[in-house]
Enzyme design. Structure first.
Site, PDB file in Angstrom:
ATOM      1  N   LYS A 108       0.809  -1.227   0.000  1.00 19.08           N
ATOM      2  CA  LYS A 108       0.000   0.000   0.000  1.00 19.08           C
ATOM      3  C   LYS A 108       0.851   1.292   0.000  1.00 19.08           C
ATOM      4  CE  LYS A 108      -4.381  -1.277   2.072  1.00 19.08           C
ATOM      5  NZ  LYS A 108      -5.279  -0.928   3.180  1.00 19.08           N
TER       6      LYS A 108
ATOM      7  N   ASN B 178      -4.838   1.987  -1.986  1.00 15.49           N
ATOM      8  CA  ASN B 178      -5.396   0.630  -2.000  1.00 15.49           C
ATOM      9  C   ASN B 178      -6.091   0.288  -3.319  1.00 15.49           C
ATOM     10  OD1 ASN B 178      -7.743   2.118  -1.566  1.00 15.49           O
ATOM     11  ND2 ASN B 178      -8.701   0.475  -0.404  1.00 15.49           N
TER      12      ASN B 178
ATOM     13  N   GLY C   7      -2.099   3.417  10.529  1.00 12.26           N
ATOM     14  CA  GLY C   7      -2.543   3.705   9.171  1.00 12.26           C
ATOM     15  C   GLY C   7      -4.059   3.750   9.047  1.00 12.26           C
TER      16      GLY C   7
HETATM   17  P1  ATR Z   1      -2.828  -0.098  11.429  1.00 10.68           P
HETATM   18  O1  ATR Z   1      -1.860   0.438  10.418  1.00 10.68           O
HETATM   19  O2  ATR Z   1      -3.589  -1.301  10.969  1.00 10.68           O
HETATM   20  O3  ATR Z   1      -3.728   0.963  11.959  1.00 10.68           O
HETATM   21  P2  ATR Z   1      -0.781  -0.084  13.505  1.00 10.68           P
HETATM   22  O4  ATR Z   1      -0.023   0.969  12.773  1.00 10.68           O
HETATM   23  O5  ATR Z   1      -0.017  -1.255  14.019  1.00 10.68           O
HETATM   24  O6  ATR Z   1      -1.953  -0.708  12.634  1.00 10.68           O
HETATM   25  O7  ATR Z   1      -1.568   0.630  14.697  1.00 10.68           O
HETATM   26  C1  ATR Z   1      -2.040  -0.069  15.776  1.00 10.68           C
HETATM   27  C2  ATR Z   1      -2.622   0.891  16.805  1.00 10.68           C
HETATM   28  O8  ATR Z   1      -2.935   0.113  17.968  1.00 10.68           O
HETATM   29  C3  ATR Z   1      -1.658   1.964  17.248  1.00 10.68           C
HETATM   30  O9  ATR Z   1      -2.389   3.137  17.546  1.00 10.68           O
HETATM   31  C4  ATR Z   1      -1.071   1.375  18.525  1.00 10.68           C
HETATM   32  O10 ATR Z   1      -0.625   2.328  19.463  1.00 10.68           O
HETATM   33  P3  ATR Z   1       0.846   2.994  19.369  1.00 10.68           P
HETATM   34  O11 ATR Z   1       0.747   4.104  18.362  1.00 10.68           O
HETATM   35  O12 ATR Z   1       1.106   3.452  20.740  1.00 10.68           O
HETATM   36  O13 ATR Z   1       1.763   1.874  18.904  1.00 10.68           O
HETATM   37  C5  ATR Z   1      -2.281   0.662  19.093  1.00 10.68           C
HETATM   38  N1  ATR Z   1      -1.890  -0.413  20.029  1.00 10.68           N
HETATM   39  C6  ATR Z   1      -1.295  -1.576  19.704  1.00 10.68           C
HETATM   40  N2  ATR Z   1      -1.107  -2.328  20.815  1.00 10.68           N
HETATM   41  C7  ATR Z   1      -1.592  -1.611  21.858  1.00 10.68           C
HETATM   42  C8  ATR Z   1      -1.677  -1.831  23.293  1.00 10.68           C
HETATM   43  N3  ATR Z   1      -1.241  -2.973  23.847  1.00 10.68           N
HETATM   44  N4  ATR Z   1      -2.243  -0.861  24.043  1.00 10.68           N
HETATM   45  C9  ATR Z   1      -2.701   0.282  23.492  1.00 10.68           C
HETATM   46  N5  ATR Z   1      -2.640   0.547  22.153  1.00 10.68           N
HETATM   47  C10 ATR Z   1      -2.081  -0.375  21.361  1.00 10.68           C
END
Ligand code: ATR
Length: 281
Positions: free
Chosen positions: A68, A89, A132
């Site tokens: 992407k 996408n 994202g």
């Molecule tokens: P995507 O691109 O699919 O949105 P990502 O970039 O991995 O996936 O984003 C995941 C989100 O879940 C992020 O906001 C992440 O928070 P951080 O920016 O602090 O990394 C959040 N996230 C993942 N695990 C978490 C946890 N255990 N507690 C709170 N937030 C979490």
């Protein structure tokens, strides 16, 4: 019927994708003699498939993980939406020139309206997560005329980046810590809560956790979770037990494809038939 290979999806791996199944239904419905093809393409193979995308009869391709972002450097134009979301996408071919677009935003809005009946215009939203998916959702809500958005995220800098990218002189995206007192204060005043974080996701970092619990959620709120495995996430359970209306990301997945099909062909998608095929797959 003979099929050509001028429309499809690229990703790696791609075997699990349901797109070919529900997209084929739309092609057949309109008597378009094409096979919606799944191409398993590694990073190294991208330039080669891009050449095929520019060929005379090529129509469009859906782009899924991990391409992407990488695909952006191969296209000739990016739509405003793709630029804002920072990811592509779908790509569309017009006489050898490729345009990169993003239908996650409009797919989300269509899914939200369809499942919950909520029109975001003039409403207030709390969004959990700042990855994202959060970018696409914040942009989708903004262009749908939402009144305010507050992002709550564990890493405040990630939320601040989205806020600064989408705020302008008429529209301010607020940011709060991922902390109960702050979350509760905002939650008491919003119409919509969207979870874009990985909390509650099967196989994710915290599969049994919700970003907010029912005692902090107003009655008749709309809660939407982009996590679709499981179908009913811990967050959606909390929304339900507080008397709210729920929507989940499965239909966003189908609607992003429906939007792509409609842009690629200029035809109305047979929405119900596509959903039916998706459910059966
Ligand atoms: P995507 O691109 O699919 O949105 P990502 O970039 O991995 O996936 O984003 C995941 C989100 O879940 C992020 O906001 C992440 O928070 P951080 O920016 O602090 O990394 C959040 N996230 C993942 N695990 C978490 C946890 N255990 N507690 C709170 N937030 C979490």
């Amino acid at each position: 019927m003979t099929y050509k290979e001028n429309i499809g999806i690229i990703g790696h791996p791609i075997g699990h994708s349901k797109s070919p199944i529900f997209q084929q239904v739309a092609l057949d419905y309109h008597n378009i003699q094409e096979k919606f093809t799944a191409w398993d393409i590694s990073d190294e193979e991208l330039p080669k498939i891009v050449e095929h995308f520019k060929s005379k009869n090529f129509i469009a391709s859906c782009i899924t993980l991990p391409h992407k972002l990488n695909i952006m450097k191969y296209v000739d134009n990016l739509t405003e939406t793709a630029k804002k979301v920072g990811a592509v996408n779908w790509i569309f071919n017009n006489k050898g020139k490729l345009t990169g677009h993003n239908t996650d935003c409009s797919g989300f809005i269509r899914s939200l309206k369809d499942q919950t009946g909520l029109n975001p215009n003039s409403k207030n939203a709390l969004v959990f997560g700042a990855g994202g998916a959060s970018r696409a959702i914040v942009y989708g809500l903004k262009i749908s005329g939402i009144n305010s958005i507050t992002i709550s995220n564990r890493t405040i800098e990630n939320a601040e980046k989205i806020a600064s990218d989408f705020s302008d002189k008429n529209f301010l995206v607020n940011v709060i810590n991922f902390e109960k007192t702050q979350i509760d204060k905002v939650a008491s005043d919003v119409d919509l809560i969207v979870n874009t974080s990985s909390l509650g996701m099967t196989g994710g970092p915290a599969p049994n956790t919700s970003p907010i619990y029912s005692n902090s959620i107003r009655k008749s709120i709309v809660g939407y979770d982009i996590v679709y495995a499981p179908i009913e996430t811990p967050f959606l359970k909390e929304i339900k037990s507080s008397g709210g209306i729920t929507g989940n990301g499965i239909s966003m997945l189908v609607y992003q494809g429906i939007e792509g099909f409609e842009m690629a062909t200029g035809l109305n998608a047979p929405v119900e038939k596509m959903f039916e095929a998706f459910r059966k797959a």
